[in-house]
Structures are given as C-alpha cells and as structure tokens.
Write a protein that holds these residues in place. Structure first.
Motif, short mmCIF file in Angstrom:
data_model
loop_
_atom_site.label_atom_id
_atom_site.label_comp_id
_atom_site.label_asym_id
_atom_site.label_seq_id
_atom_site.Cartn_x
_atom_site.Cartn_y
_atom_site.Cartn_z
N GLN A 3 0.84 -1.20 0.00
CA GLN A 3 0.00 0.00 0.00
C GLN A 3 0.87 1.24 0.00
OE1 GLN A 3 -2.79 -0.17 3.29
NE2 GLN A 3 -4.29 -1.22 2.02
N GLU A 4 0.32 2.30 -0.61
CA GLU A 4 1.01 3.58 -0.75
C GLU A 4 0.18 4.68 -0.11
OE1 GLU A 4 2.98 5.02 -4.68
OE2 GLU A 4 0.85 5.54 -4.80
N GLN A 5 0.87 5.65 0.48
CA GLN A 5 0.19 6.77 1.11
C GLN A 5 0.91 8.07 0.70
OE1 GLN A 5 1.03 7.48 5.31
NE2 GLN A 5 -1.17 7.48 5.71
N PHE A 6 0.16 9.04 0.22
CA PHE A 6 0.73 10.32 -0.18
C PHE A 6 0.42 11.37 0.86
CE2 PHE A 6 0.08 14.43 -2.44
CZ PHE A 6 1.41 14.68 -2.71
N ASP A 7 1.47 12.03 1.35
CA ASP A 7 1.34 13.11 2.33
C ASP A 7 0.37 12.79 3.46
OD1 ASP A 7 3.31 14.78 1.44
OD2 ASP A 7 2.00 16.11 0.31
N PHE A 8 0.49 11.58 4.00
CA PHE A 8 -0.24 11.14 5.19
C PHE A 8 -1.75 11.06 4.98
CE2 PHE A 8 3.66 13.39 6.32
CZ PHE A 8 4.38 12.32 6.85
N GLY A 9 -2.16 10.84 3.73
CA GLY A 9 -3.57 10.68 3.41
C GLY A 9 -4.00 9.23 3.52
N GLU A 10 -4.90 8.82 2.64
CA GLU A 10 -5.44 7.46 2.63
C GLU A 10 -4.41 6.46 2.12
OE1 GLU A 10 -8.81 6.46 3.20
OE2 GLU A 10 -9.21 8.45 3.98
N TRP A 11 -4.50 5.23 2.59
CA TRP A 11 -3.67 4.15 2.05
C TRP A 11 -4.37 3.57 0.83
CZ3 TRP A 11 1.16 3.24 3.46
CH2 TRP A 11 1.59 3.64 4.72
N ASN A 12 -3.58 3.28 -0.23
CA ASN A 12 -4.11 2.71 -1.47
C ASN A 12 -3.27 1.52 -1.90
OD1 ASN A 12 -6.16 4.77 -2.17
ND2 ASN A 12 -4.37 6.10 -2.15
N LEU A 13 -3.94 0.46 -2.32
CA LEU A 13 -3.26 -0.73 -2.82
C LEU A 13 -2.60 -0.42 -4.16
CD1 LEU A 13 -2.75 -3.81 -2.43
CD2 LEU A 13 -4.82 -4.18 -3.77
N VAL A 14 -1.28 -0.66 -4.27
CA VAL A 14 -0.56 -0.37 -5.51
C VAL A 14 0.16 -1.59 -6.08
CG1 VAL A 14 -0.29 2.09 -5.06
CG2 VAL A 14 1.47 0.49 -4.25
N HIS A 15 0.20 -2.67 -5.33
CA HIS A 15 0.88 -3.89 -5.82
C HIS A 15 0.30 -5.10 -5.10
CE1 HIS A 15 4.15 -6.60 -7.01
NE2 HIS A 15 4.15 -7.00 -5.75
N GLN A 16 0.07 -6.13 -5.88
CA GLN A 16 -0.37 -7.41 -5.31
C GLN A 16 0.28 -8.49 -6.16
OE1 GLN A 16 -4.64 -8.03 -5.36
NE2 GLN A 16 -4.54 -8.89 -3.31
N GLY A 17 1.07 -9.36 -5.53
CA GLY A 17 1.73 -10.41 -6.29
C GLY A 17 2.73 -11.16 -5.45
N SER A 18 3.45 -12.08 -6.09
CA SER A 18 4.36 -12.95 -5.37
C SER A 18 5.78 -12.40 -5.26
CB SER A 18 4.39 -14.34 -6.03
OG SER A 18 4.81 -14.21 -7.38
N ASP A 19 6.12 -11.39 -6.08
CA ASP A 19 7.46 -10.82 -5.99
C ASP A 19 7.56 -9.88 -4.79
OD1 ASP A 19 5.58 -9.52 -7.56
OD2 ASP A 19 7.05 -8.35 -8.65
#
Length: 106
Positions: A39-55
C-alpha cells in the motif's frame, strides 16, 4: 485445530537520492507465503493498494511532489499477516506529465 501465523515482511529503505519520483520499494521474503500486498500513502492521506503479487518488490513512479510512504503485508492461502512498519521517501523533482487537449478546427 492448526493455527497458521503469517510472518511480517520487513521493508527496505527506499533509495531515492535524486528525489525524481522513480524508485523501487522492496521488502524481505516471508517463508510459507503465497504473495504480498503493498500500500502507498501520499502526504499522510489514505492508504491505497498499488501492488499485489508474489514478488517482493515494486517499481513506483510518482507524479506529485511530497512524502510517499509504503507498507506491506504477506498472505498465505487462508489469511493476511499484519502490516509492516512504514518506510517513506520524499519526491521533490518529479517528472510532470502535461496533457493538452487536442483542438480540431474544421
């Protein structure tokens, strides 16, 4: 009853010395897991899923100047593990994309 406990990945420090908004987020492997969620968060905002996988890494390109934070968790076939600690980087010279509408004259 067998209780499986999914381990917690350890994110590595993000190398982004030039602050250009292009970097790789990586973390330690967790034995016995089938994948990861980042998950990624920009400037302490909401968390967003940006990657899902086995690597256990994800290349990121961000287009806004600011603080970018990441956390990761492992999953097995039945459950999710806890979220890792957070690692952050600051992007201060990102490559901006400029979109200009096409104007057609007839």
């Amino acid at each position: 009853t067998r209780i499986l406990i999914v381990g917690v990945p350890v994110p590595r420090a993000i190398e982004n010395v030039d602050g250009d908004g292009e970097f790789t987020v990586s973390w330690s492997s967790v034995p016995g897991t089938v994948g990861y969620e980042l998950q990624e968060q920009f400037d302490f905002g909401e968390w967003n899923l940006v990657h899902q996988g086995s690597d256990n890494n994800a290349d990121r390109t961000v287009y806004m100047v600011g603080n970018w934070c990441y956390r990761v968790r492992a999953l097995d076939y039945f459950s999710y593990g806890n979220w890792s600690n957070t690692v952050c980087t600051f992007a201060d010279s990102v490559n901006h994309l400029i979109f200009m509408p096409a104007i057609l004259k007839q």
